[in-house]
Design an enzyme around this catalytic site. Structure first.
Site, PDB file in Angstrom:
ATOM      1  N   ARG A 170       0.920  -1.221  -0.128  1.00  0.00           N
ATOM      2  CA  ARG A 170       0.007   0.059   0.043  1.00  0.00           C
ATOM      3  C   ARG A 170       0.816   1.335   0.001  1.00  0.00           C
ATOM      4  NH1 ARG A 170      -4.906  -2.134   3.914  1.00  0.00           N
ATOM      5  NH2 ARG A 170      -3.354  -2.205   5.388  1.00  0.00           N
ATOM      6  N   GLN A 199       6.892  -4.843   3.676  1.00  0.00           N
ATOM      7  CA  GLN A 199       6.841  -6.051   3.638  1.00  0.00           C
ATOM      8  C   GLN A 199       6.367  -6.698   2.192  1.00  0.00           C
ATOM      9  OE1 GLN A 199       6.474  -7.856   8.126  1.00  0.00           O
ATOM     10  NE2 GLN A 199       4.581  -6.893   7.468  1.00  0.00           N
ATOM     11  N   ASN A 228       7.250 -10.747   4.292  1.00  0.00           N
ATOM     12  CA  ASN A 228       5.935 -10.425   4.971  1.00  0.00           C
ATOM     13  C   ASN A 228       5.760 -11.492   6.193  1.00  0.00           C
ATOM     14  OD1 ASN A 228       3.368  -9.469   5.387  1.00  0.00           O
ATOM     15  ND2 ASN A 228       2.204 -10.743   3.824  1.00  0.00           N
ATOM     16  N   ASP A 254      -1.001   2.366  11.577  1.00  0.00           N
ATOM     17  CA  ASP A 254      -1.525   1.542  10.360  1.00  0.00           C
ATOM     18  C   ASP A 254      -1.054   2.495   8.949  1.00  0.00           C
ATOM     19  OD1 ASP A 254      -2.315  -0.823  11.230  1.00  0.00           O
ATOM     20  OD2 ASP A 254      -4.305  -0.053  11.215  1.00  0.00           O
ATOM     21  N   ASP A 256      -2.548   2.614   6.496  1.00  0.00           N
ATOM     22  CA  ASP A 256      -3.750   3.020   5.607  1.00  0.00           C
ATOM     23  C   ASP A 256      -4.325   3.984   6.555  1.00  0.00           C
ATOM     24  OD1 ASP A 256      -4.622   1.044   7.246  1.00  0.00           O
ATOM     25  OD2 ASP A 256      -6.017   0.386   5.783  1.00  0.00           O
ATOM     26  N   ASP A 365      -2.907  -6.838  18.520  1.00  0.00           N
ATOM     27  CA  ASP A 365      -3.108  -5.394  19.202  1.00  0.00           C
ATOM     28  C   ASP A 365      -3.747  -5.580  20.749  1.00  0.00           C
ATOM     29  OD1 ASP A 365      -5.554  -6.092  18.125  1.00  0.00           O
ATOM     30  OD2 ASP A 365      -5.617  -4.048  17.118  1.00  0.00           O
ATOM     31  N   HIS A 389      -9.501   6.137   9.427  1.00  0.00           N
ATOM     32  CA  HIS A 389      -9.376   4.820   9.109  1.00  0.00           C
ATOM     33  C   HIS A 389     -10.338   4.116   8.251  1.00  0.00           C
ATOM     34  CE1 HIS A 389      -8.046   0.659   9.276  1.00  0.00           C
ATOM     35  NE2 HIS A 389      -6.768   0.779   9.332  1.00  0.00           N
TER      36      HIS A 389
END
Length: 623
Positions: A170, A199, A228, A254, A256, A365, A389
């Site tokens: 991404r 990754q 990854n 994150d 994104d 998390d 997000h």
């Protein structure tokens, strides 16, 4: 008369050298709703309060979370400084834990900076503080405002932040995130290191815009390429790199997501001022509904081994009209954990509880936050700290390869932290979830859930061994099922979508479910259903009751990537249900033994030495 810029300060209390600025005035521009910042008109970078009107700054990003500063820091008071051009009235408002507001102070203000001190000991049970500006006969411009905490025993301006971002294919989204970080650094956020663990095959450094953002971040930025290993592997590598620096705080973001205004500064100053180590979580605002707060933090439900929001207002809270419309925002709320779209903690947390577990993705998390909670480190979802997000409404991860990791890691987190005899109701809920998926003709998803339970039985030592291979294995397995492969669908054109009402009431739902399950177990599918889909079901309607009476359907795939051809198979239903019953029974039976095994292995699996071996990092090699 047009408002003028201030030419003088009023009162000795307006001395900016006194106190520590922890929150400044936020104005929302671009495509985000202005109601998150100021409930008034805005013009030319200032806030315009028109003649005879009131502007309230009791918004999500501008109300001050006084109760949290009182509970978790040694600050004794907070000072509000407001600068205006023009003549009006400044009203300082405070609330209690129930959201009942009162006026703390009211004073005229004309072309000046006004100052008001609020003692924090009046916010024991909850409450927030904010201000309103009321214009007189002429317009008033609110030029600036800030909140400064007083009485701190330590300098909270000093803590430096190291940011870890894990990214996978991404690059454009990650560059947007890095630009937002660079903007907050330019605005004063004390960030000294930004580590991006790349990754993916689509390299971040090859993407358009990387050179620009790299120049903006300068020597702070480091991009590390590795295979990854999922979110847990990417974030853990970033944490380990930051621990090699002198950063006081570690922030996980994150790739994104986009941090909200001042989020880094506010979280860092709060964590630096706290009298004990705390994890500071940022709320998640929806990208597609920017004024909707998905959650500010989450709680763990031990009996179900699942999460729920810590907010008494529930999920998806509308913030457009300010904090007075959100009663739960005024209460003191501690979360059990926070998502890694924005999670900040002192480096001491790692030395006390270890690194994340090698779970690849999903629940890493939650498990980390629960481990910290068990060590006496609370998670604080600080109001006014958030990021945007993508929400979950457009996703159905239980039908993808991610479903394997969701269930496996849910079970592992439950084994570690739920302390329920035989797993509580989790085994039963897994069985019921499998039945619903079978009624939706999702045999691939059920098979992956079976593999998730089996993988749990392999024990904790299998986690680092399988982190490199599990994703490819489950994706290959999923593709062997018709409902696990995306098809074009033109040659399987379905008849028009049926109109089917959802059953209401417990009796009606139970009757439908039993009737459908009986049909699946006792009656063979119609032979022509394999040649032509009997219906076309959009993602948003893919519920078990929507498949009533169907032997096949084109079902929109998760993320709207295409369609899958779901086909009812009586033999496969019988076999899948039998395996579900056996596996969930064994999970309940072996729960105490598995729980002991995973708890005993956690210290080693979360240790730097274990991760160094997993990542192939030489402990003595220079970074």
């Amino acid at each position: 008369m047009a408002a003028r810029a201030p030419d003088a300060m009023t009162g000795a209390m307006a001395d900016k050298s006194f106190g520590t600025t922890v929150q400044r005035l936020v104005r929302i521009d671009g495509d985000k709703p202005t109601g998150l910042g100021i409930l008034a008109d805005e013009a030319d970078g200032v806030t315009l309060v028109r003649s005879g009107r009131r502007a309230s700054f009791g918004s999500y990003f501008n109300a001050f979370p006084a109760a949290y500063w009182n509970r978790f820091t040694d600050a004794t008071a907070v000072r509000l400084l407001v600068t205006v051009a023009g003549s009006g009235v400044l009203e300082v408002k405070v609330s209690d834990a129930e959201g009942v507001a009162r006026t703390f102070a009211r004073m005229p203000i004309t072309d000046a900076q006004a100052s008001v001190d609020l003692p924090l000991d009046s916010f024991d049970d909850g409450g927030m503080a904010w201000f309103d500006v009321v214009a007189g006969r002429d317009d008033v411009l609110v030029l600036d405002a800030e909140w400064r905490v007083l009485g701190l025993q330590s300098d909270v301006a000093a803590p430096s932040v190291g940011i870890a971002i894990a990214t996978y294919n991404r690059p454009i989204a990650c560059i947007v995130q890095l630009r937002a970080v660079a903007a907050q650094i330019a605005d004063g956020a004390a960030v000294s290191r930004v580590v991006v663990v790349d990754q993916g095959e689509k390299r971040l450094e090859d993407a358009e815009g990387f050179a620009e953002v790299s120049a903006a971040l300068g020597e702070r930025l480091a991009v590390i390429q590795q295979e990854n290993l999922g979110g847990s592997g990417g974030f853990t590598r970033g944490i380990m790199e930051i621990l090699e620096s002198d950063c006081d705080l570690i922030l996980l973001l994150d790739d994104d997501a986009e941090p909200g205004p001042e989020a880094i500064h506010r979280a860092a100053t709060f964590a630096g001022a706290a009298t004990q180590p705390v994890i500071v979580g940022g709320g998640m605002l929806h990208l597609d509904r920017p004024a909707t707060l998905y959650t500010q933090g989450e709680l763990w439900m031990p009996a179900r081994s699942w999460m729920t929001t810590a907010s008494p207002d529930g999920y998806d809270v509308d913030l457009q009209r300010g904090v007075m419309d959100v009663p739960g925002m005024h209460r003191m709320v501690e979360a059990d954990y926070t998502g890694w779209w924005f999670c900040l903690f002192p480096r001491e947390v790692v030395s006390r509880v270890g690194l994340p577990l090698p779970l690849f993705l999903k629940f890493d998390d939650a498990e980390f936050g629960l481990r910290a909670r068990a060590a006496g480190i609370p998670t604080i979802g600080l109001p006014g700290v958030a990021g945007w997000h993508e929400g979950w409404a457009s996703k159905d991860p239980t039908r993808t390869w991610e479903g394997f990791f969701i269930l496996r890691n849910q079970i592992i987190t439950g084994l570690l932290h739920s302390h329920q005899r035989r797993g509580g109701v989790l085994p039963l809920r897994i069985l019921l979830g499998d039945i619903q998926l079978l009624l939706r003709l999702q045999y691939a998803a059920v098979r992956l859930r079976h593999e998730a339970i089996r993988d749990t039985f392999r024990g904790p030592d299998n986690l680092p061994r399988s982190i490199r291979t599990a994703q490819a294995t489950v994706r290959a397995l999923q593709s062997t099922y018709p409902d696990g492969r995306v098809v074009v669908g033109d040659d399987l054109a379905a008849s028009p979508t049926r109109s089917l009402a959802q059953p209401t009431g417990a009796f009606s739902k139970t009757a439908w479910l039993v009737s459908e399950l009986g049909r699946h177990l006792l009656i063979e599918a119609r032979s022509d259903s394999r040649r032509r889909a009997e219906d076309r079901i959009p993602l948003r309607e893919s519920k078990w009751w929507r498949f009533r009476g169907l032997d096949s359907a084109l079902v929109e795939s998760p993320n709207a990537a295409g369609w899958t051809f779901a086909q009812r198979d009586r033999r496969r239903t019988l076999e899948s249900l039998r395996k579900s019953i056996c596996l969930t029974w064994r999970l309940s039976r072996d729960w105490p033994k598995l729980s002991r095994e995973y708890r005993e292995a956690t210290v080693h699996l979360s240790s730097p030495a274990s991760w160094q071996a997993l990542l192939g990092i030489d402990e003595e090699a220079p970074r």
